[in-house]
Design a protein around this motif. Structure first.
Motif, short mmCIF file in Angstrom:
data_model
loop_
_atom_site.label_atom_id
_atom_site.label_comp_id
_atom_site.label_asym_id
_atom_site.label_seq_id
_atom_site.Cartn_x
_atom_site.Cartn_y
_atom_site.Cartn_z
N ASN A 169 0.83 -1.21 0.00
CA ASN A 169 0.00 0.00 0.00
C ASN A 169 0.86 1.26 0.00
OD1 ASN A 169 0.97 0.00 2.62
ND2 ASN A 169 -0.99 0.62 3.54
N ALA A 170 2.15 1.10 -0.24
CA ALA A 170 3.03 2.26 -0.36
C ALA A 170 2.66 3.05 -1.61
CB ALA A 170 4.48 1.81 -0.45
N PHE A 214 13.10 2.10 0.21
CA PHE A 214 13.35 3.11 1.23
C PHE A 214 14.40 4.06 0.69
CE2 PHE A 214 11.20 0.10 3.79
CZ PHE A 214 10.95 0.61 5.06
N THR A 215 14.15 5.37 0.77
CA THR A 215 15.07 6.32 0.16
C THR A 215 15.69 7.31 1.15
OG1 THR A 215 13.23 7.80 -0.40
CG2 THR A 215 13.94 6.21 -2.08
N ARG A 216 15.13 7.46 2.35
CA ARG A 216 15.68 8.43 3.30
C ARG A 216 16.67 7.76 4.23
NH1 ARG A 216 10.40 12.11 5.06
NH2 ARG A 216 10.22 13.26 3.07
N THR A 220 17.65 3.05 10.67
CA THR A 220 16.95 2.38 11.77
C THR A 220 16.35 1.05 11.34
OG1 THR A 220 14.91 3.61 11.30
CG2 THR A 220 16.42 4.55 12.92
N GLN A 221 15.76 1.00 10.17
CA GLN A 221 15.02 -0.20 9.78
C GLN A 221 15.93 -1.32 9.29
OE1 GLN A 221 11.57 -0.46 10.50
NE2 GLN A 221 12.39 1.30 11.62
N TYR A 274 5.27 0.86 9.06
CA TYR A 274 6.29 1.89 9.30
C TYR A 274 6.09 2.99 8.28
CZ TYR A 274 10.75 4.26 9.86
OH TYR A 274 11.71 5.22 10.08
N GLY A 275 6.14 4.22 8.76
CA GLY A 275 6.05 5.36 7.86
C GLY A 275 4.76 5.42 7.08
#
Length: 390
Positions: A3-4, A42-44, A50-51, A287-288
Motif C-alpha cells: 500500500n506504499a 526506502f530512500t531516506r 533504523t530499519q 512503518y512510515g
C-alpha cells in the motif's frame, strides 16, 4: 500488493542516473513501491539506518533470492547467530590488523608493478589499465585464489553482480553467472590442497581452518568476489575522476591540506558503489504509513540515503571537507561490509596516493567522454586519461 505510494521509473534512465528519481522519492514518497523493480524502496537515510537493523522484520534470509540460487547461501543472506558465526570465521582474513600487517604491503607491491608498466604509455583508460587489475590482484591475495588471472576475477565478479541484479530474468545474464560460479569453484578446488599444506591469512585458508562446511566456504568466497572486486575497482576509478574534475580539491589533498581517507569517504558517499541492499519482509509490520506483509521485497537505497538533504548540505556536490559521519556507504546494521577495512586501505592508502605521485600531469582525455552507469551497483564505465610520460 504494497500500500506504499506507487512511483514509476524509466529503467534505462534510472540506470543511467538514478539520483533525480531518488530525490523526488525522498521528497514526495520516501517509502515507495516501484513496480518496475517489483519492490518497495526506502530512500531516506534515517529510515534506512533504523530499519536495516530490524532483522526480525527486514530479513536478509532470502531462500528464493537471486544471490542464494546463483551463488549459494552466504553470510550476507543470513541473520542473527548464523550470520555472526560465519562473519567471525572470516574476520581474521580481513581484520584491521591483517590489513595493516599483511595486505597493505601486498596491495602496494601490486600498485607499484602496475604503475611501472603503465607509466611510459602516457595515456590509458584507467578503469581497465589500473583500477581493474589492482582490485583484482589484491582480491586474489585476500581470497586465496592466486591461481586465477586478474581478468577472470573481474569478469566472474561482474557476471555474478549482473546475475544477482537480474530482476528481469534475462537468461543470457543467468548463464554467464552460472559459468562464473563454476569457474570459481574450480579455482577453489585447485587451491584447497595448497592452503591446507601452507596455511595463510586468506579467506579460503581461514574458513577451512575454522571448519566451515565446504558449501559455505564456496558461497562466502563468491560473496567476497562479487563485492570485493567491483567496489574498490569502482571507487578507485571514480575517486580519480572526481579529483580530476575538482582540481582545487586535488590540490588540497596533494598539498597535504586534506587526507586521502577523506577523499575516499566522500566519494563513497557521493557515488556509493553499492547503491542498494535487498531485504525480505519476515512478519507483518507498519512503518512510515506503509503496511508490510511477509515475503514482500524491500530495497534499502544506500545511494539515496547518502544524498539525503536532511543529513548532508548540498548532497549532490563532491566535497572532501564534508563531514561524512552519517554516510552509510558500507551499510548500517549487522551486515556492515566485512571488507571495509581492506577497501579503505586499497583505495585511500595505496591506489590514490600512488597514482597521483607516479603519473605526473594526470588529466582527463577530452577526446572521449567519461561514462557512468548503474543503480544497484554504480561506477565509471571508462576513464580515459593522459599524463606526462617519462
Amino acid at each position: 500488493m504494497s500500500n506504499a505510494p506507487r512511483f514509476d521509473i524509466d529503467v534505462p534512465a534510472f540506470w543511467a542516473d538514478p539520483y533525480p528519481d531518488l530525490a523526488r522519492m525522498r521528497k514526495e514518497a520516501p517509502i515507495a513501491f516501484v513496480p518496475q523493480l517489483g519492490s518497495t524502496v526506502f530512500t531516506r537515510r534515517d529510515d534506512i539506518f533504523t530499519q536495516e537493523k530490524r532483522i526480525d522484520v527486514f530479513s536478509s534470509h532470502q531462500p528464493a533470492g537471486l544471490m542464494n540460487t546463483l551463488m549459494g547461501h552466504n553470510m550476507m543472506r543470513k541473520d542473527g547467530e548464523a550470520h555472526m558465526s560465519e562473519r567471525s570465521a572470516m574476520f581474521p582474513a580481513v581484520s584491521p590488523r591483517t590489513v595493516r600487517d599483511t595486505w597493505r604491503r601486498q596491495f602496494q607491491a601490486h600498485a607499484d608493478r602496475i604503475l611501472d608498466e603503465l607509466a611510459p604509455a602516457g595515456r590509458a583508460d584507467l578503469c581497465k589499465a589500473f583500477a581493474l587489475p589492482l582490485s583484482a590482484e589484491c582480491l586474489k591475495d585476500i581470497t586465496g585464489l592466486t591461481n586465477m588471472r586478474f581478468q577472470d576475477m573481474d569478469a566472474w565478479s561482474q557476471a555474478m553482480i549482473d546475475g544477482i541484479a537480474n530482476y528481469t530474468g534475462n537468461k543470457e545474464i543467468e548463464a554467464r553467472c552460472h559459468a562464473a560460479t563454476a569457474g570459481i569453484d574450480a579455482a577453489i578446488d585447485d587451491m584447497i590442497p595448497v592452503v591446507t599444506k601452507h596455511p595463510n591469512t586468506s579467506i579460503l585458508s581461514v574458513l577451512l581452518a575454522a571448519g566451515m562446511p565446504i558449501d559455505s566456504v564456496r558461497a562466502n568466497i563468491k560473496l567476497a568476489i562479487s563485492g570485493g572486486q567491483n567496489e574498490p575497482r569502482d571507487a578507485i576509478a571514480g575517486t580519480i575522476w572526481a579529483l580530476l574534475t575538482h582540481p582545487e580539491q586535488l590540490a588540497w589533498v596533494t598539498g597535504e591540506r586534506a587526507k586521502w581517507i577523506d577523499v575516499f569517504e566522500e566519494y563513497a558517499r557521493w557515488i556509493a558503489p553499492i547503491g542498494m541492499s535487498p531485504r525480505r519482509v519476515a512478519k507483518p509490520w507498519s512503518y512510515g504509513g506503509v503496511d508490510f506483509e511477509p515475503e514482500d521485497r524491500v530495497f534499502f537505497m544506500f545511494g539515496s540515503a547518502n544524498r539525503d538533504e536532511a543529513c548532508f548540505s548540498e548532497p549532490d556536490r563532491f566535497d572532501i571537507t564534508r563531514d561524512t559521519a552519517k554516510s552509510i556507504a558500507f551499510g548500517a546494521g549487522p551486515h556492515y561490509c566485512a571488507g571495509a577495512f581492506a577497501s579503505r586501505a586499497m583505495v585511500a592508502d595505496v591506489a590514490l596516493p600512488s597514482i597521483f605521485a607516479r603519473l605526473k600531469g594526470l588529466r582527463l582525455d577530452q577526446s572521449a567522454p567519461v561514462r557512468i552507469g548503474g543503480w544497484a551497483f554504480r561506477g565509471l564505465l571508462n576513464l580515459p586519461v593522459l599524463w606526462d610520460a617519462i
